[in-house]
Design a protein around this motif. Structure first.
Motif, short mmCIF file in Angstrom:
data_model
loop_
_atom_site.label_atom_id
_atom_site.label_comp_id
_atom_site.label_asym_id
_atom_site.label_seq_id
_atom_site.Cartn_x
_atom_site.Cartn_y
_atom_site.Cartn_z
N VAL A 86 0.84 -1.18 0.00
CA VAL A 86 0.00 0.00 0.00
C VAL A 86 0.89 1.25 0.00
CG1 VAL A 86 -0.19 0.01 2.54
CG2 VAL A 86 -1.94 1.15 1.16
N GLN B 96 -3.76 4.08 2.87
CA GLN B 96 -3.88 3.34 4.13
C GLN B 96 -4.71 4.08 5.17
OE1 GLN B 96 -0.08 1.89 5.52
NE2 GLN B 96 -0.94 0.87 7.30
N ASN B 97 -5.20 5.27 4.84
CA ASN B 97 -5.92 6.06 5.82
C ASN B 97 -7.21 5.39 6.28
OD1 ASN B 97 -3.97 8.02 5.68
ND2 ASN B 97 -5.05 9.26 4.18
N SER B 98 -7.95 4.82 5.34
CA SER B 98 -9.25 4.22 5.68
C SER B 98 -9.12 2.79 6.16
CB SER B 98 -10.17 4.26 4.46
OG SER B 98 -10.40 5.60 4.05
N MET B 99 -8.09 2.08 5.70
CA MET B 99 -7.88 0.69 6.09
C MET B 99 -6.46 0.54 6.62
SD MET B 99 -9.79 -1.51 3.09
CE MET B 99 -9.41 -3.05 3.92
N ALA B 100 -6.30 0.72 7.92
CA ALA B 100 -4.97 0.64 8.52
C ALA B 100 -4.34 -0.73 8.32
CB ALA B 100 -5.06 0.96 10.01
N GLU B 101 -5.18 -1.76 8.20
CA GLU B 101 -4.69 -3.13 8.06
C GLU B 101 -3.97 -3.36 6.73
OE1 GLU B 101 -7.80 -2.30 8.48
OE2 GLU B 101 -8.54 -3.07 10.40
N ALA B 102 -4.13 -2.45 5.78
CA ALA B 102 -3.53 -2.64 4.46
C ALA B 102 -2.01 -2.78 4.55
CB ALA B 102 -3.90 -1.47 3.54
N TYR C 122 -1.48 -6.37 5.40
CA TYR C 122 -1.83 -7.17 4.22
C TYR C 122 -0.69 -7.14 3.20
CZ TYR C 122 -6.63 -6.71 6.06
OH TYR C 122 -7.76 -6.73 6.85
#
Length: 218
Positions: free
Chosen positions: A52, A124-130, A133
Motif C-alpha cells: 500500500v 492506508q488512511n481508511s484501512m490501517a490493516e492494508a 496485508y
C-alpha cells in the motif's frame, strides 16, 4: 521487459506453482543447507510484492542459530498445548498426531515483521490493516519463489508474537506477521496434508464467490 506478455505455457507453469505450493511440516524437512544466495533470492521476491502506497513495510530476520530456534520452539510447545483444548475431542486426536512445525528441523527460520510507517501512507488512511496485508503479499511471493526453487516453506502460527519479538530483540512498534521455516524437503505432496487428513474439506468456488453482492440467504 516493458509490456512483457506471457505465453500460455508460462501461465501453466504459474498455475502449477500455485497448485503445488505446500505448507511444509517438520517431518518433511531435510537437513541439507540452504545457501545465503537462495535466501537472498527469496527476499528479493518478497521485496517485489505489492504494498500500500509503495510503503514496503516489511522486515525479515533470518535465523540459523540453534539456540534461538530452541527458544522459539519452547514457546511453540507452550502455545500448541494451549490451542489443543479449543478443538473437539475427535479433532484433538488428529491435532496431537500432527507435526505442525519445523522450527528445529529446517536449516533456516525467517521471522517476518510489519514495520509501521511514520506519517500518512497513500491508500492506508481508511484501512490501517492494508500495511499488514502488504506484508502477507510479500510472504506469498516468497512461498511461490521457494516452490519454483524446489525449497519448502512452513508457516508457524502457533506461537506468541510478543514472545518471539522479545527473543529477536524487535523494536516495540514492530508486529510479527509470520514465522517461516525454510529448507529442502523429502517430498512435495500432491494434495495438502490437512486436506488428505480431512481436517477440513476444500470449498467449491461457488460457495465463496458471489456476483454483484452477497445473496440474501446469507
Amino acid at each position: 521487459m516493458h509490456n512483457r506478455q506471457f505465453t500460455a505455457q508460462e501461465q501453466q507453469t504459474l498455475r502449477e506453482l500455485i497448485m503445488l505450493r505446500r505448507d511444509i511440516r517438520g517431518n518433511n524437512f531435510l537437513s541439507d543447507p540452504v545457501s545465503a544466495e537462495q535466501i537472498h533470492e527469496l527476499l528479493t521476491a518478497a521485496a517485489l510484492g505489492p504494498s500500500v502506497g509503495f510503503s514496503q513495510p516489511w522486515e525479515f530476520v533470518v535465523i540459523r542459530d540453534n539456540a534461538t530456534k530452541q527458544r522459539v520452539h519452547q514457546d511453540y510447545q507452550i502455545e500448541t498445548e494451549r490451542a489443543a483444548g479449543e478443538f473437539t475431542t475427535e479433532k484433538q486426536a488428529i491435532y496431537h498426531q500432527l507435526k505442525l512445525e519445523g522450527i528445529l528441523e529446517a536449516p533456516v527460520n525467517i521471522a517476518v515483521f510489519y514495520k509501521p510507517t511514520t506519517g500518512p501512507v497513500l491508500g492506508q488512511n481508511s484501512m490501517a490493516e492494508a500495511g499488514e496485508y502488504s506484508v502477507v503479499c510479500a510472504i506469498q511471493n516468497m512461498w511461490l519463489m521457494a516452490r519454483s526453487m524446489n525449497l519448502g516453506i512452513g508457516w508457524v502460527s502457533i506461537i506468541n508474537p510478543e514472545t518471539i519479538a522479545e527473543i529477536l530483540n524487535a523494536p516495540k512498534d514492530r508486529k510479527l506477521v509470520a514465522y517461516l521455516c525454510v529448507g529442502h524437503v523429502k517430498e512435495f505432496y500432491s494434495v495438502p496434508e490437512l486436506e488428505t487428513l480431512k481436517w477440513e474439506p476444500r470449498k467449491p468456488i461457488d460457495s465463496f464467490a458471489f456476483q454483484e453482492g452477497f445473496p440474501e440467504s446469507l
